[in-house]
Design a protein around this motif. Sequence first.
Motif, PDB file in Angstrom:
ATOM      1  N   ARG A 134       1.125  -1.077  -0.056  1.00 38.65           N
ATOM      2  CA  ARG A 134      -0.156  -0.258   0.212  1.00 38.65           C
ATOM      3  C   ARG A 134       0.687   1.489   0.016  1.00 38.65           C
ATOM      4  O   ARG A 134       1.671   1.496   0.519  1.00 38.65           O
ATOM      5  N   ILE A 135       0.733   2.291  -1.275  1.00 41.55           N
ATOM      6  CA  ILE A 135       1.426   3.496  -1.160  1.00 41.55           C
ATOM      7  C   ILE A 135       0.154   4.607  -0.758  1.00 41.55           C
ATOM      8  O   ILE A 135      -1.032   4.693  -1.421  1.00 41.55           O
ATOM      9  N   TYR A 136      -0.179   5.459   0.964  1.00 40.99           N
ATOM     10  CA  TYR A 136      -1.025   6.023   0.591  1.00 40.99           C
ATOM     11  C   TYR A 136      -0.621   8.006   0.574  1.00 40.99           C
ATOM     12  O   TYR A 136      -1.292   8.424   0.638  1.00 40.99           O
ATOM     13  N   LEU A 137       0.579   7.761  -0.069  1.00 38.97           N
ATOM     14  CA  LEU A 137       0.705   8.697  -1.117  1.00 38.97           C
ATOM     15  C   LEU A 137       0.934   9.038  -2.139  1.00 38.97           C
ATOM     16  O   LEU A 137       0.832   8.529  -2.428  1.00 38.97           O
ATOM     17  N   PRO A 138      -0.355  10.587  -2.016  1.00 35.69           N
ATOM     18  CA  PRO A 138      -0.781  11.085  -3.124  1.00 35.69           C
ATOM     19  C   PRO A 138       0.604  10.470  -4.314  1.00 35.69           C
ATOM     20  O   PRO A 138       1.296  11.137  -4.500  1.00 35.69           O
ATOM     21  N   GLN A 139      -0.108  10.047  -5.359  1.00 34.32           N
ATOM     22  CA  GLN A 139       0.419   9.897  -6.623  1.00 34.32           C
ATOM     23  C   GLN A 139       1.048  11.186  -7.534  1.00 34.32           C
ATOM     24  O   GLN A 139       2.169  11.361  -7.887  1.00 34.32           O
TER      25      GLN A 139
END
Length: 287
Positions: free
Chosen positions: A180-185
């Motif tokens: 999971r990557i919650y940092l805005p793309q």
Amino acid sequence: MNHIDLILLKSGDSKSIVARSRSNFSSSFLFLPKEKREALRRVYAFFRVIDDVVDEEANPIRKRELLESWKQELENTYRGIPIVPLLKELKQTIDRFSIPKEFFLLLIKGCEMDITKNRYANFSELYEYCYHVASVVGLVCMRIFEYQSATSDKTAINLGIALQLTNILRDVGSDMDKGRIYLPQDEMKQCEISENDLINKTNNIHFESLFNLQYERAKSYYNKARGELTSDSSGKLLAAKIMATVYETILDKIKRLHYPVLHQRVGLNLFQKFFILTRIFFNSSFL
């Protein structure tokens, strides 16, 4: 009784669930009256078991089955016929503080998002996720605090966003290990950070710029919530003040350490937490 029902029954009571958790959430309850402390413990325990379904169960189909079972048991609870021990406890809190069923369903919906979505194109998408998994918790807490004003719900929402953004920044490394990557793309692209940079924990000079964006956004939401937390003279928001201070202190520590979040989970030791708890308690006592 089917296998899913058995898992729900084995989830335990609120005390055992909270005892298994290592959260800063429960430390904020210490100075509350017993009735409210127990209510928050039950609510937190419910949120914890829902979150654990997503984090600990590997099979996506099984995750959905378990969440559906919890939804059904929640329906039973609001009809007055809970079966699971935790929900029997929670029923007392729901009735005492008139907590809408919708709040619990929104939280479950947020956890369902983690099953189908592991990237966020921009902050608007991330905000929706944070609202479901954190702001809703704040709205429930406001009912238990029995605090109401023209802006109390907005304060609960803003503080929930601030806390969740702190969690996201703190847990970049561990979330990435879960895929999971919650940092805005769009902000990753703006800062010239690729997913491979994150996955490989590359020593990229642009990391600090990306993490600074997340830090400043979280601070802005603490600032939005701070006015009401500071002006409250009733003492009803004491637990919220403690929670906000603990998590904002963690956020500031992450920045002070130059964002080691790819390699470690930054936290506070017992002495630091105790200092925060006692300082806020005594400051509130002499208002």
